[in-house]
Every structure is written in structure tokens, then in C-alpha cells.
Write a protein that holds these residues in place. Structure first.
Motif, PDB file in Angstrom:
ATOM      1  N   PHE A   1      -3.696 -11.443   4.867  1.00  0.00           N
ATOM      2  CA  PHE A   1      -4.218 -10.144   5.268  1.00  0.00           C
ATOM      3  C   PHE A   1      -3.028  -9.314   5.764  1.00  0.00           C
ATOM      4  O   PHE A   1      -2.066  -9.869   6.290  1.00  0.00           O
ATOM      5  CB  PHE A   1      -5.208 -10.263   6.425  1.00  0.00           C
ATOM      6  N   GLN A   2      -3.118  -8.000   5.610  1.00  0.00           N
ATOM      7  CA  GLN A   2      -2.096  -7.159   6.214  1.00  0.00           C
ATOM      8  C   GLN A   2      -2.158  -7.313   7.741  1.00  0.00           C
ATOM      9  O   GLN A   2      -3.233  -7.478   8.305  1.00  0.00           O
ATOM     10  CB  GLN A   2      -2.286  -5.702   5.815  1.00  0.00           C
TER      11      GLN A   2
ATOM     12  N   SER B   1      -1.645  -6.203  11.753  1.00  0.00           N
ATOM     13  CA  SER B   1      -2.029  -4.979  12.460  1.00  0.00           C
ATOM     14  C   SER B   1      -0.852  -4.071  12.762  1.00  0.00           C
ATOM     15  O   SER B   1      -1.011  -2.854  12.879  1.00  0.00           O
ATOM     16  CB  SER B   1      -2.755  -5.351  13.761  1.00  0.00           C
TER      17      SER B   1
ATOM     18  N   GLU C   1      -6.423 -14.135  12.800  1.00  0.00           N
ATOM     19  CA  GLU C   1      -7.440 -13.416  12.035  1.00  0.00           C
ATOM     20  C   GLU C   1      -7.506 -13.886  10.589  1.00  0.00           C
ATOM     21  O   GLU C   1      -8.585 -14.139  10.051  1.00  0.00           O
ATOM     22  CB  GLU C   1      -7.167 -11.912  12.074  1.00  0.00           C
ATOM     23  N   GLU C   2      -6.353 -14.007   9.941  1.00  0.00           N
ATOM     24  CA  GLU C   2      -6.380 -14.416   8.539  1.00  0.00           C
ATOM     25  C   GLU C   2      -6.712 -15.892   8.387  1.00  0.00           C
ATOM     26  O   GLU C   2      -7.323 -16.293   7.384  1.00  0.00           O
ATOM     27  CB  GLU C   2      -5.059 -14.071   7.842  1.00  0.00           C
TER      28      GLU C   2
ATOM     29  N   GLY D   1     -10.443 -15.883   8.717  1.00  0.00           N
ATOM     30  CA  GLY D   1     -11.045 -15.192   7.589  1.00  0.00           C
ATOM     31  C   GLY D   1     -11.092 -16.035   6.329  1.00  0.00           C
ATOM     32  O   GLY D   1     -12.076 -15.989   5.579  1.00  0.00           O
TER      33      GLY D   1
ATOM     34  N   PRO E   1      -4.146  -1.714   8.413  1.00  0.00           N
ATOM     35  CA  PRO E   1      -5.401  -2.447   8.519  1.00  0.00           C
ATOM     36  C   PRO E   1      -5.399  -3.691   7.655  1.00  0.00           C
ATOM     37  O   PRO E   1      -4.713  -3.760   6.617  1.00  0.00           O
ATOM     38  CB  PRO E   1      -6.451  -1.439   8.044  1.00  0.00           C
ATOM     39  N   ALA E   2      -6.175  -4.688   8.066  1.00  0.00           N
ATOM     40  CA  ALA E   2      -6.222  -5.957   7.340  1.00  0.00           C
ATOM     41  C   ALA E   2      -6.628  -5.777   5.887  1.00  0.00           C
ATOM     42  O   ALA E   2      -6.227  -6.554   5.015  1.00  0.00           O
ATOM     43  CB  ALA E   2      -7.199  -6.912   8.042  1.00  0.00           C
ATOM     44  N   GLU E   3      -7.405  -4.723   5.609  1.00  0.00           N
ATOM     45  CA  GLU E   3      -7.926  -4.501   4.258  1.00  0.00           C
ATOM     46  C   GLU E   3      -6.869  -3.975   3.286  1.00  0.00           C
ATOM     47  O   GLU E   3      -7.109  -3.951   2.069  1.00  0.00           O
ATOM     48  CB  GLU E   3      -9.102  -3.516   4.311  1.00  0.00           C
ATOM     49  N   ASN E   4      -5.732  -3.541   3.781  1.00  0.00           N
ATOM     50  CA  ASN E   4      -4.686  -3.048   2.874  1.00  0.00           C
ATOM     51  C   ASN E   4      -4.197  -4.151   1.950  1.00  0.00           C
ATOM     52  O   ASN E   4      -4.290  -5.337   2.265  1.00  0.00           O
ATOM     53  CB  ASN E   4      -3.512  -2.496   3.681  1.00  0.00           C
ATOM     54  N   GLU E   5      -3.626  -3.740   0.821  1.00  0.00           N
ATOM     55  CA  GLU E   5      -3.168  -4.701  -0.179  1.00  0.00           C
ATOM     56  C   GLU E   5      -2.131  -5.669   0.405  1.00  0.00           C
ATOM     57  O   GLU E   5      -1.192  -5.245   1.069  1.00  0.00           O
ATOM     58  CB  GLU E   5      -2.558  -3.981  -1.384  1.00  0.00           C
TER      59      GLU E   5
ATOM     60  N   THR F   1       0.868  -1.179   0.000  1.00  0.00           N
ATOM     61  CA  THR F   1       0.000   0.000   0.000  1.00  0.00           C
ATOM     62  C   THR F   1       0.900   1.223   0.000  1.00  0.00           C
ATOM     63  O   THR F   1       1.359   1.671   1.043  1.00  0.00           O
ATOM     64  CB  THR F   1      -0.927  -0.006   1.228  1.00  0.00           C
TER      65      THR F   1
END
Length: 303
Positions: free
Chosen positions: A48-49, A51, A120-121, A124, A55-59, A11
Motif C-alpha cells: 500500500f502507499q 501515509s 496497515e498493509e 490489509g 493515501p493507501a489507495e494510490n498506485e 501516482t
């Protein structure tokens, strides 16, 4: 002393066109890292990115696809994940993947591996996340499978968690006897013992001389217990670096960075890995080239 670059984020502020520009920018980073004289290039193996970075949503690119892409646009720099979680891929598939990277890159792959931690990932994407003790058991079995497959031993492997009827690995790796195995983490009872028993390299977070010295002391004792030559282990650290000409604004000069890495070498560190928060800014690699040239004459001291 050698230096290596870790790229933990895709990102980038200079990238307005997502996702189309990611490949172009990452290819440029890989080429410039190599041209500056860096010894190695690393990506995280996360889906996932994390922490600590964003944020996890980052590329976040899949690690081995990213390394294969980097291999195609470079010629010399070594390539590895910092590090693969043992739970992410079946061990037979993982060794096949690393072998493929090694074959296609002309012998530049590392197997970077650890016990995994990011629940988390796993949740997910539906990847099982066993308890920590089991993850360490799986890590040890994976290391055993890696050594067997790279030896060319096709006899069945039967462990507590994994069974391989025929661990065939063809073609074999270019690097012999195998791509170097870097085991990430600094746990003193299990992780550093596995480094001494199975690994070719370790990685320690750059958290100050006393911390690093203490972990190396533990590793040295494990090597003695295992009958392993401590000098065979390639010792690496991981930190963050932001260079500038004048050292202003929470940056350091090249001379200050040379002093920092000289301190690591005096502790016995062979290669200092770092990430740069502004790695996508191309002019930074001019300073990296200067740094690489200056630390090249620093000889890590034995312990």
C-alpha cells in the motif's frame, strides 16, 4: 560522490491512462536515470502507499517485479528496494528473489532490508505482523540465512523463527561474495549493530548534519566492537530533491544541490539517494545529469 534515485510513488500527474501507462512511464524514468549517470535506482517495498507519501489507495507496484522490469530496460544502474520489510517474504524466498534479480541484471542487485513497520498493509493483506522485538529477531535470522545461502552452504539452518532443511540457491548471484546488503533504519542499539555485523551499506534519513554525524558515530563504535572496518560500510542518505534553473518556487539550483551533497560527503556519506516529486517530468533529468557530473569530483572524507 555518487547519487541515486528513489521512486516512492507511481501516482504521476502526467499519467492520465491508469494503469496502462505506468509501465511506459516507469521504463522512461529508469532509462533517463541511467542515462543521466545516476549510480542506483530504488523503489519502496510496500504493498500500500505509505501515509507520508499519499493515501493507501494510490498506485503501488510490488517492489521486485518493478525492479526486474527496470533491469530489462537498463544496462548499468544498480537496483534495490528501500527497503524490504523482513516480514513480507520468507527469507529463503527473499534471497532467491534477490539472487534472480542479480543474475538477470548482470550483477546489479542490492538486498535492501529492514525490520518492517507498516501495520496497515500487513493487516490489509493478511500478513502476520509480530511485535517489534520479534521482527528484529527475524531480521537477524534473515541476514544469517542470506549469508549462508550466498556462500553456497546447503546445510540445514535452524533458528528461533525459521528452519530451512536445505537452503539451496542455484544459480548463485553474479556479484560475489553476494549482492550488497543495505540495512535500512537508524536504531542505535539493534539496527546499526546489525549493519556493522552483517551489512555492506546503511541508509540514514537526511535530517541535518548533526543527526547524520551522530548516527555515523554510533555505527563507527559498533564496527569497532565487531572488529569490522568502518570504511567497508557504504554510507548512504535519503532525502528529497527538486531542481530548477533559477531555484524559485521551493526548488534548488544545481549549484545549491552540489553544496548540499558536498556537506554530506564531508560527513563521510558515499552516496546520496533522493526522490523527486516531479520525477515523471522528463526535462528534469537534464539537470540531474549536470548535478551528477559536478558531484563526481567530490571525494567523501573518512571518519
Amino acid at each position: 560522490m555518487r547519487l541515486g534515485l528513489q521512486v516512492p510513488s507511481f501516482t504521476w500527474s502526467s499519467l492520465p491512462d491508469r494503469p496502462h501507462g505506468i509501465g511506459t512511464t516507469f521504463a522512461r524514468i529508469a532509462r533517463e536515470a541511467e542515462a543521466s549517470g545516476l549510480n542506483s535506482l530504488w523503489v519502496m517495498d510496500h504493498f500500500f502507499q505509505i501515509s507520508m507519501v499519499g493515501p493507501a489507495e494510490n498506485e503501488m507496484l510490488e517492489g521486485y517485479s518493478a525492479l526486474a522490469f527496470a533491469a530489462a530496460v537498463t544496462e548499468k544502474v544498480k537496483l534495490g528496494t528501500m527497503v524490504t520489510g523482513v516480514t513480507y517474504r520468507h527469507p529463503g524466498i527473499l534471497i532467491k528473489t534477490v539472487t534472480t534479480l542479480d543474475a538477470l541484471s548482470g550483477g546489479r542487485a542490492y538486498l535492501g532490508i529492514g525490520a518492517a513497520w507498516n501495520e496497515e498493509e500487513h493487516n490489509g493483506l493478511g500478513v502476520p505482523f509480530p511485535p517489534l522485538a520479534e521482527r528484529f529477531e527475524r531480521l537477524e535470522e534473515t541476514l544469517q540465512i542470506a549469508q549462508q545461502m550466498w556462500l553456497g552452504d546447503e546445510s540445514p539452518y535452524t533458528g528461533k523463527h525459521y528452519s530451512l532443511a536445505r537452503p539451496l540457491n542455484s544459480p548463485q548471484s553474479v556479484q560475489r561474495p553476494h549482492p550488497p546488503i543495505l540495512i535500512g533504519g537508524t536504531g542505535e542499539k539493534k539496527t546499526l549493530r546489525m549493519v556493522a555485523q552483517y551489512g555492506d551499506a546503511c541508509n540514514i534519513f537526511e535530517q541535518g548534519p548533526d543527526f547524520i554525524r551522530g548516527k555515523l558515530d554510533v555505527l563507527q563504535q559498533h564496527c569497532a566492537d565487531q572488529g569490522r572496518d568502518y570504511a567497508e560500510i557504504h554510507k548512504t542518505t535519503l532525502g528529497r530533491l527538486k531542481l530548477s534553473r533559477d531555484g524559485g518556487g521551493h526548488t534548488v539550483t544545481v549549484d545549491q544541490a552540489v553544496d548540499r551533497f558536498g556537506t554530506l560527503a564531508a560527513l563521510g556519506i558515499d552516496e546520496a539517494l533522493f526522490n523527486m516529486p516531479d520525477v515523471d517530468e522528463a526535462d528534469n533529468f537534464e539537470l540531474i545529469g549536470e548535478l551528477v557530473r559536478q558531484v563526481a569530483d567530490i571525494v567523501p572524507t573518512g571518519r
